[in-house]
Design an enzyme around this catalytic site. Structure first.
Site, PDB file in Angstrom:
ATOM      1  N   HIS A 107       0.799  -1.232   0.000  1.00 19.73           N
ATOM      2  CA  HIS A 107       0.000   0.000   0.000  1.00 19.73           C
ATOM      3  C   HIS A 107       0.831   1.282   0.000  1.00 19.73           C
ATOM      4  O   HIS A 107       0.512   2.213   0.744  1.00 19.73           O
ATOM      5  CB  HIS A 107      -0.923   0.016   1.225  1.00 19.73           C
ATOM      6  CG  HIS A 107      -1.917  -1.092   1.250  1.00 19.73           C
ATOM      7  ND1 HIS A 107      -2.551  -1.511   2.400  1.00 19.73           N
ATOM      8  CD2 HIS A 107      -2.408  -1.875   0.253  1.00 19.73           C
ATOM      9  CE1 HIS A 107      -3.379  -2.503   2.120  1.00 19.73           C
ATOM     10  NE2 HIS A 107      -3.307  -2.749   0.819  1.00 19.73           N
TER      11      HIS A 107
HETATM   12  C1  LIG Z   1      -0.164  -7.533  -4.591  1.00 23.61           C
HETATM   13  C2  LIG Z   1      -1.055  -6.400  -4.189  1.00 23.61           C
HETATM   14  C3  LIG Z   1      -2.164  -6.652  -3.401  1.00 23.61           C
HETATM   15  C4  LIG Z   1      -2.988  -5.593  -3.016  1.00 23.61           C
HETATM   16  N1  LIG Z   1      -4.180  -5.873  -2.410  1.00 23.61           N
HETATM   17  C5  LIG Z   1      -5.078  -4.876  -2.222  1.00 23.61           C
HETATM   18  C6  LIG Z   1      -6.403  -5.159  -1.800  1.00 23.61           C
HETATM   19  O1  LIG Z   1      -6.804  -6.311  -1.688  1.00 23.61           O
HETATM   20  N2  LIG Z   1      -7.240  -4.117  -1.583  1.00 23.61           N
HETATM   21  C7  LIG Z   1      -6.837  -2.832  -1.714  1.00 23.61           C
HETATM   22  O2  LIG Z   1      -7.619  -1.914  -1.417  1.00 23.61           O
HETATM   23  N3  LIG Z   1      -5.598  -2.528  -2.161  1.00 23.61           N
HETATM   24  C8  LIG Z   1      -4.733  -3.526  -2.467  1.00 23.61           C
HETATM   25  N4  LIG Z   1      -3.518  -3.242  -3.000  1.00 23.61           N
HETATM   26  C9  LIG Z   1      -3.171  -1.838  -3.240  1.00 23.61           C
HETATM   27  C10 LIG Z   1      -3.912  -1.237  -4.431  1.00 23.61           C
HETATM   28  O3  LIG Z   1      -4.057  -2.165  -5.462  1.00 23.61           O
HETATM   29  C11 LIG Z   1      -3.140   0.016  -4.879  1.00 23.61           C
HETATM   30  O4  LIG Z   1      -3.113   0.950  -3.806  1.00 23.61           O
HETATM   31  C12 LIG Z   1      -3.765   0.694  -6.088  1.00 23.61           C
HETATM   32  O5  LIG Z   1      -3.949  -0.224  -7.143  1.00 23.61           O
HETATM   33  C13 LIG Z   1      -2.864   1.841  -6.537  1.00 23.61           C
HETATM   34  O6  LIG Z   1      -3.411   2.440  -7.669  1.00 23.61           O
HETATM   35  P1  LIG Z   1      -2.584   3.499  -8.513  1.00 23.61           P
HETATM   36  O7  LIG Z   1      -3.494   4.024  -9.553  1.00 23.61           O
HETATM   37  O8  LIG Z   1      -1.928   4.440  -7.589  1.00 23.61           O
HETATM   38  O9  LIG Z   1      -1.375   2.668  -9.166  1.00 23.61           O
HETATM   39  P2  LIG Z   1      -1.375   1.346 -10.040  1.00 23.61           P
HETATM   40  O10 LIG Z   1      -2.690   0.675 -10.013  1.00 23.61           O
HETATM   41  O11 LIG Z   1      -0.193   0.565  -9.600  1.00 23.61           O
HETATM   42  O12 LIG Z   1      -1.186   1.881 -11.532  1.00 23.61           O
HETATM   43  C14 LIG Z   1      -0.013   2.450 -12.026  1.00 23.61           C
HETATM   44  C15 LIG Z   1       0.077   2.083 -13.503  1.00 23.61           C
HETATM   45  O13 LIG Z   1       1.036   2.921 -14.131  1.00 23.61           O
HETATM   46  C16 LIG Z   1       1.826   2.142 -15.023  1.00 23.61           C
HETATM   47  N5  LIG Z   1       3.098   2.829 -15.215  1.00 23.61           N
HETATM   48  C17 LIG Z   1       4.068   3.039 -14.291  1.00 23.61           C
HETATM   49  N6  LIG Z   1       5.087   3.745 -14.836  1.00 23.61           N
HETATM   50  C18 LIG Z   1       4.745   3.986 -16.128  1.00 23.61           C
HETATM   51  C19 LIG Z   1       5.393   4.658 -17.195  1.00 23.61           C
HETATM   52  N7  LIG Z   1       6.596   5.251 -17.051  1.00 23.61           N
HETATM   53  N8  LIG Z   1       4.770   4.708 -18.396  1.00 23.61           N
HETATM   54  C20 LIG Z   1       3.544   4.131 -18.571  1.00 23.61           C
HETATM   55  N9  LIG Z   1       2.903   3.473 -17.577  1.00 23.61           N
HETATM   56  C21 LIG Z   1       3.485   3.404 -16.371  1.00 23.61           C
HETATM   57  C22 LIG Z   1       1.936   0.802 -14.290  1.00 23.61           C
HETATM   58  O14 LIG Z   1       2.335  -0.242 -15.151  1.00 23.61           O
HETATM   59  C23 LIG Z   1       0.541   0.647 -13.722  1.00 23.61           C
HETATM   60  O15 LIG Z   1      -0.330   0.015 -14.635  1.00 23.61           O
HETATM   61  C24 LIG Z   1      -2.665  -4.267  -3.400  1.00 23.61           C
HETATM   62  C25 LIG Z   1      -1.553  -4.018  -4.209  1.00 23.61           C
HETATM   63  C26 LIG Z   1      -0.755  -5.072  -4.614  1.00 23.61           C
HETATM   64  C27 LIG Z   1       0.435  -4.793  -5.503  1.00 23.61           C
END
Ligand SMILES: Cc1cc2nc3c(=O)[nH]c(=O)nc-3n(C[C@H](O)[C@H](O)[C@H](O)COP(=O)(O)OP(=O)(O)OC[C@H]3O[C@@H](n4cnc5c(N)ncnc54)[C@H](O)[C@@H]3O)c2cc1C
Length: 530
Positions: free
Chosen positions: A468
């Site tokens: 997280h």
């Molecule tokens: C294994 C795991 C289990 C989890 N379990 C839970 C759960 O059960 N419940 C819950 O509430 N939360 C959970 N979380 C946390 C939750 O999923 C994250 O907090 C949330 O998905 C974050 O969203 P985000 O949009 O910040 O980033 P992300 O969803 O990580 O999205 C970022 C995206 O940007 C892309 N990216 C990065 N750099 C670049 C670049 N330079 N160019 C183009 N694309 C790029 C990545 O590939 C990715 O697709 C978990 C996370 C993980 C990893």
């Protein structure tokens, strides 16, 4: 070409970097508002051979670790946590981390959001949470049923999970809760998740897959954004690597949604960040924003595992479980492993629950890499109110290099004390009425760890990320704020952040729902005040 629409035109009103939880929701909301959107995702499609089915089967998420859909980062050595480097999975695929997570849907508490201040209080964010939900229970003041994302209790939860709820509420003296999504994070209950007919619903599946033929949407997979393009302090597009070529894509505005690890990295690579850090890596400073990468917070989990008298999720044949799931989307793989939770305060003086137990009817240690024969259940204390915080920095100016991840785990002694108390309490829960009858002995930490000193060492050696990370481009008004309260990057124009990076303080629960809420709210801000 891997555009999902077949389009090749890279001009857009808005470029969104990253098709994760925040990015997918934002893209959908902007499309619905009539914008031309170019969504750039470094990872691939979520239907690739080898990982596609594993993404869809919720309980298979540990099998995605260290595969092609995982960035598989490592932190730097953590001196207060046994000198270990911690493995950090992050989704690298359409859906981002929501495609590889444990699908728990939980919002955070009223106090969490009230603490974020103006514009982000509970009453401000509740409509956005409701707007994304297609709640399978009864909609109402708190719950939405007109959104895109399937939310609700799974069709079935394991008997062990119900026994945990009984034991935890008895031992901890907290109420049994039917939902944690009404603003109060207290009590014990079965968790809600994002499943639709026994399958994971990632942010991509819910929000974008149904509109992939929309004429205003272009999604490029395998598109790694290297840096922002500027006119003065106005972001006017991005430079990306795609299919072996380096391309410039112009846009009216750019939104970074690359997650809490890579959004600050992209800002720094583009000259926005702490002056010293940029200069050290030979990057010219466009905007000196000291808060970029700072304020990193995460939740730590500690395994406490018991042998089970009854069959758990992990004791049977994997082949049979997969066959059952393929046949009718039921059985162990339709679970999300972490089926239940309990929130509790580790000390009497605390205002909020600082520990969230994650219960799984399975052996879950070291991200699932370490297995054990037989039937088990896990009662893992997770510190949801950490005092330690760290930072994301650069290892080099190479945009293809991983950033430097230093969460400074356990650097504040209060965190270690709370987790030690959590391990003790987890043992009590394992012996509580309901679970006691199913418990045939503690496996971890085991008899060798009983004193505070032994338990502290156990925590240092065994704690792991609960995945997280947040707070590395925090919203706010102070000197360390990176974005303003409308998510615009300070001292720039045409640039916003819409992902977990903007959380100014980590919430007391899992972070996916809140990341999606941020994406939904960002759509109201992007393009305004630019
Ligand atoms: C294994 C795991 C289990 C989890 N379990 C839970 C759960 O059960 N419940 C819950 O509430 N939360 C959970 N979380 C946390 C939750 O999923 C994250 O907090 C949330 O998905 C974050 O969203 P985000 O949009 O910040 O980033 P992300 O969803 O990580 O999205 C970022 C995206 O940007 C892309 N990216 C990065 N750099 C670049 C670049 N330079 N160019 C183009 N694309 C790029 C990545 O590939 C990715 O697709 C978990 C996370 C993980 C990893």
């Amino acid at each position: 070409m891997t555009t999902q629409t077949g389009a090749t035109d890279l001009r857009a009103d808005v470029i969104i970097v990253g098709a994760g939880s925040g990015g997918c929701v934002l893209a959908r909301r902007l499309l619905d508002a009539g914008a031309r959107v170019l969504l750039l995702e470094a990872g691939g499609s979520d239907t690739q051979p080898g990982t596609g089915l594993l993404i869809r089967a919720p309980a298979a998420f540990p099998k995605l670790f260290k595969t092609g859909v995982d960035w598989a980062f490592d932190t730097v050595e953590q001196p207060h946590a046994g000198g270990r480097r911690f493995y950090w999975p992050r989704g690298k695929v359409l859906g981002g981390s929501s495609a590889i997570n444990a699908t728990i849907y939980i919002r955070g508490s009223k106090a969490d959001f009230d603490g974020w201040g103006e514009g982000w209080r509970w009453d401000d964010v509740l409509p956005a949470f409701r707007s994304i939900e297609k709640f399978t229970g009864e909609a109402g003041e708190f719950r939405g049923d007109a959104g895109e994302l399937a939310v609700g209790h799974r069709a079935a939860s394991h008997d062990l999970s119900h026994a945990f709820v009984q034991a935890a509420s008895g031992v901890l003296g907290v109420p049994a809760m039917s939902s944690f999504n009404h603003g109060t994070l207290e009590g014990a209950g079965i968790l809600e998740s994002n499943h639709h007919r026994g399958e994971r619903q990632s942010a991509f599946r819910a929000f974008l897959r149904p509109v992939m033929n929309h004429p205003n949407l272009t999604v490029l997979t395998g598109a790694r954004v290297l840096e922002l393009l500027w006119e003065g302090k106005r972001a006017v597009g991005v430079r990306l690597r795609w299919r072996g070529r380096t391309l410039d894509a112009p846009a009216g505005g750019v939104v970074l949604a690359a997650g809490a690890v890579q959004t600050p990295q992209l800002l720094m690579l583009s000259g926005v960040g702490p002056k010293e850090e940029l200069t050290r890596h030979g990057i010219s400073v466009r905007v000196n924003l000291p808060g970029v990468g700072g304020g990193l917070q995460d939740h730590l989990a500690v395994p406490v595992i018991f042998r089970s008298k009854v069959q758990s999720l992990d004791g049977g044949s994997e082949g049979a479980a997969f066959a059952q799931w393929l046949l009718n989307r039921t059985g162990p793989l339709a679970s999300n492993v972490a089926e239940a939770s309990a929130f509790v305060r580790s000390g009497p003086d605390l205002q909020h629950a600082d520990l969230q137990y994650h219960f799984g009817p399975a052996y879950f240690r070291d991200h699932g890499f370490q297995r054990a024969d037989g039937w088990h259940f896990s009662v893992g204390p997770v510190l949801v109110e950490p005092y330690s915080s760290g930072r994301i920095g650069l290892i080099s100016a190479d945009p293809l290099a991983a950033p430097r991840i230093d969460p400074r785990y356990l650097s504040d002694g209060r965190d270690l004390r709370a987790l030690v108390s959590g391990v003790r309490q987890a043992r009590d829960i394992g012996a509580g009425e309901g679970l006691r009858q199913m418990n045939t002995g503690e496996v971890l930490p085991g008899n060798a760890a009983t004193s505070d000193t032994e338990l502290a060492e156990y925590v240092r050696q065994e704690c792991a990320t609960l995945y997280h990370p947040v707070g590395t481009a925090a919203l706010g008004d102070g000197d360390d704020a990176v974005v303003d309260r409308r998510l615009a990057v300070r001292d720039t124009q045409g640039l916003w952040v819409a992902d977990a990076s903007v959380m100014p303080r980590i919430i007391h629960a899992n972070t996916n729902a809140t990341s999606m809420m941020i994406g939904a709210r960002a759509a109201k801000f992007v393009g305004k005040n630019s």
